[in-house]
Design an enzyme around this catalytic site. Structure first.
Site, PDB file in Angstrom:
ATOM      1  N   ASP A 200      -4.691  -1.049   5.916  1.00 49.48           N
ATOM      2  CA  ASP A 200      -3.603  -1.901   6.385  1.00 49.48           C
ATOM      3  C   ASP A 200      -2.226  -1.302   6.086  1.00 49.48           C
ATOM      4  O   ASP A 200      -1.203  -1.934   6.293  1.00 49.48           O
ATOM      5  CB  ASP A 200      -3.712  -3.305   5.798  1.00 49.48           C
ATOM      6  CG  ASP A 200      -3.669  -3.325   4.274  1.00 49.48           C
ATOM      7  OD1 ASP A 200      -3.382  -2.271   3.669  1.00 49.48           O
ATOM      8  OD2 ASP A 200      -3.931  -4.391   3.692  1.00 49.48           O
ATOM      9  N   ARG A 201      -2.214  -0.065   5.578  1.00 47.42           N
ATOM     10  CA  ARG A 201      -0.988   0.676   5.258  1.00 47.42           C
ATOM     11  C   ARG A 201      -0.237   0.115   4.057  1.00 47.42           C
ATOM     12  O   ARG A 201       0.867   0.561   3.763  1.00 47.42           O
ATOM     13  CB  ARG A 201      -0.047   0.744   6.461  1.00 47.42           C
ATOM     14  CG  ARG A 201      -0.372   1.780   7.563  1.00 47.42           C
ATOM     15  CD  ARG A 201      -1.611   2.555   7.345  1.00 47.42           C
ATOM     16  NE  ARG A 201      -1.787   3.634   8.320  1.00 47.42           N
ATOM     17  CZ  ARG A 201      -2.966   4.100   8.702  1.00 47.42           C
ATOM     18  NH1 ARG A 201      -4.075   3.574   8.193  1.00 47.42           N
ATOM     19  NH2 ARG A 201      -3.063   5.104   9.542  1.00 47.42           N
ATOM     20  N   LEU A 202      -0.802  -0.861   3.355  1.00 45.11           N
ATOM     21  CA  LEU A 202      -0.236  -1.294   2.079  1.00 45.11           C
ATOM     22  C   LEU A 202      -0.860  -0.420   0.991  1.00 45.11           C
ATOM     23  O   LEU A 202      -1.662  -0.872   0.173  1.00 45.11           O
ATOM     24  CB  LEU A 202      -0.511  -2.786   1.845  1.00 45.11           C
ATOM     25  CG  LEU A 202       0.225  -3.736   2.782  1.00 45.11           C
ATOM     26  CD1 LEU A 202      -0.172  -5.189   2.506  1.00 45.11           C
ATOM     27  CD2 LEU A 202       1.738  -3.562   2.637  1.00 45.11           C
TER      28      LEU A 202
END
Length: 237
Positions: A200-202
């Site tokens: 989720d790119r977190l």
């Protein structure tokens, strides 16, 4: 290839990383010392068949004029003292380290979706240690190091072949290769950051720092006291 096609190919790339259940969390770090974390991550990289050179790392240096340069090296030793690589002492990286010993090293282990960033100060290791490692290398690699005036202009590829042939003829099949202007650098880190990709790119980023005044930053909320003079903190991706 048109600019539109090139941009489309790059912007469409999407690699799946870790899921939230596999997040890299502070509570999972048993020993709050970055060398211990690095050892665990490196051991996993060494056991991952898809990673052909787990000790390959990008080394960044800065010239006296403030211009950065970057290249890959092979880190040959990682201890609690720091990270050691070898090079020609007349190379561009060596010249830049001489004028500015502050360097950065980055490992990226794609199959693991993990990266390690290191910032520190580079210093030459003792000559006897360089000599010992030099003669542990394959003889062909020793001769190659002696034949190459690294980073210097040369007239052709054939020039290198001729210099190499001359060294072989002079030494014979069994002669010891003298240590050229070549040796190791130890990078003593003052910052080590661990990155683990999330789908989720977190992404997870946990940074360790040490130095004269870092412990004054400890507040138990954003900056935490680690071990052996290190503090650690989580960074937004």
């Amino acid at each position: 290839m048109s600019q539109e096609v090139s941009e489309l190919q790059l912007s469409a790339l999407r690699l799946k990383y870790h899921e939230r259940k596999d997040a890299f969390l502070e509570e999972n770090i048993k020993v709050k010392n970055p060398f211990c974390v690095f050892r665990d991550w490196l051991e996993l990289a060494l056991k991952t068949p898809e990673i052909l050179e787990p000790n390959a790392a990008a080394l960044a240096t800065v010239s006296a004029e403030g211009k950065p340069s970057n290249r890959y090296v092979l880190v040959k030793e990682a201890t609690t003292e720091g990270f050691t690589f070898f090079t020609n002492y007349s190379s561009r990286k060596a010249d830049e380290i001489k004028s500015n010993p502050n360097v950065a090293i980055s490992f990226y282990w794609l199959p693991l979706r993990r990266s390690v960033r290191i910032e520190g100060v580079a210093e030459k290791i003792p000559r006897e240690d360089s000599l010992k490692y030099f003669h542990q290398r394959p003889r062909a690699s020793q001769i190659g190091a002696a034949a190459s005036p690294q980073s210097q202009r040369i007239p052709s590829r054939n020039y290198l072949d001729e210099v190499e042939a001359g060294i072989k003829e002079k030494l014979g099949p069994d002669g010891e290769v003298p240590l050229p202007n070549w040796g190791g650098y130890l990078v003593r880190p003052n910052l080590i950051e661990f990155w683990q990709g999330q789908t989720d790119r977190l992404h997870d980023r946990i940074r360790f720092r040490r130095g004269a005044s870092v412990e004054s930053d400890v507040d138990g909320e954003l900056v935490h006291k680690g071990e052996d003079g290190w503090v650690y903190e989580r960074l937004a991706p």
